[in-house]
Design an enzyme around this catalytic site. Structure first.
Site, PDB file in Angstrom:
ATOM      1  N   GLU A 158       9.193  56.807 -42.782  1.00 52.62           N
ATOM      2  CA  GLU A 158       8.517  55.821 -41.946  1.00 52.62           C
ATOM      3  C   GLU A 158       7.122  55.488 -42.489  1.00 52.62           C
ATOM      4  O   GLU A 158       6.122  55.532 -41.766  1.00 52.62           O
ATOM      5  CB  GLU A 158       8.441  56.322 -40.500  1.00 52.62           C
ATOM      6  N   ASP A 166      17.554  60.496 -34.247  1.00 55.11           N
ATOM      7  CA  ASP A 166      16.176  60.630 -33.787  1.00 55.11           C
ATOM      8  C   ASP A 166      16.093  60.917 -32.292  1.00 55.11           C
ATOM      9  O   ASP A 166      15.720  60.025 -31.524  1.00 55.11           O
ATOM     10  CB  ASP A 166      15.419  59.327 -34.124  1.00 55.11           C
ATOM     11  N   GLU A 211      10.533  60.942 -25.397  1.00 57.42           N
ATOM     12  CA  GLU A 211      10.470  59.602 -25.993  1.00 57.42           C
ATOM     13  C   GLU A 211      11.679  58.746 -25.633  1.00 57.42           C
ATOM     14  O   GLU A 211      11.533  57.595 -25.217  1.00 57.42           O
ATOM     15  CB  GLU A 211      10.350  59.742 -27.520  1.00 57.42           C
TER      16      GLU A 211
END
Ligand code: GCV
Length: 663
Positions: A271, A350, A378
């Site tokens: 990322e 993820d 998240e």
């Protein structure tokens, strides 16, 4: 006089204990006074003051003390284990090192508060994972990446904060057996790169001292490009001698300044972060170079396996983000040095609400490994929704990799037992911040508590852990315990029901990752990641598709390969399935999607009802905070239901058999 003046989660010591236990609240004797045993004694003092209104003192003669903390020689207890002997009029805690005495003390206090009648006898506890860590994604400006509980309590305006909360944090962390903390974000930006320079070393040392008194190791995240960003070199090539010298000088300096500094965590080539790939080097080249430098100090390099090319074009049938971890790291197996640990996210993607276990577990056979989970929610409701994650973590730890060993579960592997590896453990991306209650949602504290308890003792059941936490936080009222337990236990699967179905993942808004957006995946310029069309949805990850299923050991590969044997909760992760396909329940896939979304919302309604039923038994401020979040969860779950159901109704054109309003 009560000592509590601000919220201390499960260490408030405001429960009502069996008055019989007051007999233990006399003096305490310890045969070795050091920073850690001092922490144990001060915890006993605070607890007995609050629980029994009794002031206890540390005495030098064991005779009059009802609590005895003894360092003894007993190899079976290892480094962190303890033996707790509860007798009629005294309690003896024994261990080989002082950390065991601290853990034994917290265990005793837990028993006093949660057991109506403690059984007399002996308890032995030995943490099974070498490292039980939390990773903070805190930035030096005070913000927290994926933080849902306010700002950082470690950093503010590019300074390190040390205050009373630092000590309370260390107490809470150690009380559940967590023994390692990474204080800064793995995405190490400009200021944080400087953490290894003079600007921060005094404060880091102070923090290390506070943590050491609770047996907690201090780690920081490193920027792989630090030689360029602060060293002014032109390269960060891990095999370049100027780079190696720069790191050596810098890390020698850190260790000289802070003797016993524990180690570093690194996210590289992921990322947008720099890494060895830029120089055509492997991740072993990068990790080993750093590990060799800190080896003389007993330091550890924890290297993350979350490495994938977020820009890859997946329009062909074989390109698949899920494959990346295995493809990148299995070829390195056996080449990483003994003080490197690879940290592997639980799933190949993820932290989605449901993912298969990463095939790196079982695939890597000669490498120290750690499991990484995320308790910062998240993708599981961002601490505005209730999601008790311990049932998920249990499933992950118990997963059998079939890697050709009698000890083949993920838990066995990361404890080092399977392949006889010296280092390993479990890390969680943590959910704390400077909100008064630490975790934003009061009920989210159970995930922090539970993570620590489970990583210390994987045999505990999720329900047992939840009950302990409820009792320690809200007391022993049976009705309250049952209501909160009934909210927590199904909450992960409830969340799953009204969000993305059967392992497909995402469907959240890009960027902040909150709220429904069926096609919302940041890297979706190549088409929808879930491959839904008029006929069905799901990704073919079998040998006929991306081939991801073949990364598993053969028994698991066969299971995932077959649409009939694949566990249904993961069906759409592994297979493209038509809407009319019948599931084991006899329902079609599309009807399952409609029904689970309606059920999920109903389950949230019943959580709300349960919380309301304990209104007069919960402190007002906490009651209101949770109520407000549950109300939000209810309305947000209806939004999820409506968006997901109408999307798939429009795609499939198939009516709901119950004719509910879904479009
Ligand atoms: C710290 C996900 C999150 C990022 C996080 C990353 C990681 O992609 O959205 O915020 O970055 O995982 O684990 O490194």
């Amino acid at each position: 006089m009560r000592l509590v003046h601000h919220e201390q989660a499960w260490l408030n010591y405001n429960t009502v204990c069996n008055p019989n236990y007051k007999k233990y609240a006399t003096d305490v004797f310890c045969n070795q006074i050091d920073e850690i045993t001092r922490s144990a004694i001060s915890e006993l003092r605070a607890a007995f003051q609050n629980l029994f209104d009794k002031q206890i003192v540390a005495t030098e003669s064991s005779g009059q003390a009802a609590i005895k903390l003894l360092i003894v020689r007993n190899d079976q207890l290892g480094i962190e284990g303890f033996q707790l002997d509860i007798k009629e009029d005294e309690v003896v805690i024994e261990s080989q090192y002082s950390i065991g005495l601290l853990y034994g003390t917290f265990h005793l206090l837990r028993l006093l508060q949660t057991e109506k009648n403690i059984e007399l006898g002996s308890i032995v506890e030995i943490p099974s994972q070498p490292l039980r860590m939390v990773n903070h994604w805190d930035n030096l400006d005070g913000s927290i990446e994926r933080g849902y509980s306010g700002q950082s309590f470690f950093f503010e305006n590019n300074e390190i904060i040390i205050n009373e909360r630092t000590v309370d944090y260390a107490r809470l962390t150690a009380s559940v057996g967590i023994n390692g903390v990474v204080i800064n974000n793995v995405n190490v930006r400009k200021e944080a790169t400087q953490l290894i320079t003079d600007r921060y070393l005094d404060r880091l040392k102070e923090m290390k001292n506070i943590f050491s008194a609770y047996g907690i190791k201090l780690f920081i995240s490193l920027n792989f490009a630090a030689p360029m960003e602060i060293g002014m070199l032109e390269t960060a090539d891990p095999l370049d001698s100027s780079v190696i010298n720069w790191w050596r000088t810098q890390l020698d300096y850190v260790h000289g300044y802070i003797p016993g500094f524990d180690g570093f965590l690194i996210k590289a080539d992921s990322e947008g972060r720099p890494g060895p790939f830029t120089y055509n080097r492997t991740h072993a080249d990068g990790a080993n170079m750093l590990a060799d430098i800190i080896k003389p100090y007993g330091g550890i390099i924890i290297w993350r396996c979350f490495v994938y090319n977020c820009q890859q074009d997946w329009r062909d049938t074989v390109t698949d983000r899920a494959r990346a971890g295995y493809d990148n790291f299995v070829p390195l197996d056996g080449t990483l040095h003994s003080n490197v640990i690879l940290q592997i996210k639980n799933g190949p993607m993820d932290f989605q609400v449901r993912e298969p276990v990463s095939p790196l577990f079982g695939g890597l056979k000669a490498t120290n490994q750690m499991l990484e989970v995320q308790i910062a929610q998240e993708y599981t409701g961002q601490q505005r929704h209730v999601a008790y994650l311990l049932p998920m973590f249990k499933e992950i730890l118990d997963f059998r990799t079939h890697c050709d060993s009698a000890f083949d579960t993920v838990n066995d592997i990361v404890s080092g037992k399977t392949f006889d590896q010296p280092l390993g453990g479990i890390a969680a991306v943590i959910n704390t911040g400077n909100d008064e209650n630490w975790t934003g949602h009061d009920l989210a504290a159970v995930n922090w508590y539970g993570f620590g308890r489970l990583s210390s003792n994987p045999n505990l059941l999720a329900e047992q852990i939840a009950i302990e936490w409820i009792k320690l936080t809200y007391g022993n009222d049976e009705f309250v315990i049952q209501q909160i337990l009934s909210i927590l236990m199904p909450s992960w699967e409830t969340y799953e029901k009204y969000t993305s179905p059967l392992g497909i993942g995402w469907m959240v808004n890009p960027g902040h990752h909150y709220g429904p957006n069926v096609e919302g995946y940041e890297y979706s310029r190549w088409g929808t990641y879930h491959r839904a069309d008029q006929r069905g949805l799901g990704v073919d990850r079998t040998s006929k598709g991306t081939g991801y299923s073949t990364q598993y050991q053969s028994l698991n590969a066969l299971m995932y390969e077959s649409i009939d044997k694949c566990p249904e909760p993961l069906l759409l992760f592994f297979h493209y399935v038509e809407y009319t396909h019948h599931l084991k329940s006899g329902k079609s896939l599309i009807q399952h999607i409609y029904d689970t979304h309606f059920e999920g919302v109903e389950e949230v309604a019943s959580m709300l009802k349960r919380w309301r039923s304990i209104e007069d038994k919960i402190e007002r401020k906490i009651y209101d905070r949770v109520l407000e979040r549950l109300q939000h969860q209810y309305s947000h779950s209806t939004e999820w239901r409506d968006i997901i159901c109408s999307y798939f109704y429009r795609k499939s054109g198939i009516q709901d058999v119950h004719n509910r309003q879904i479009y």
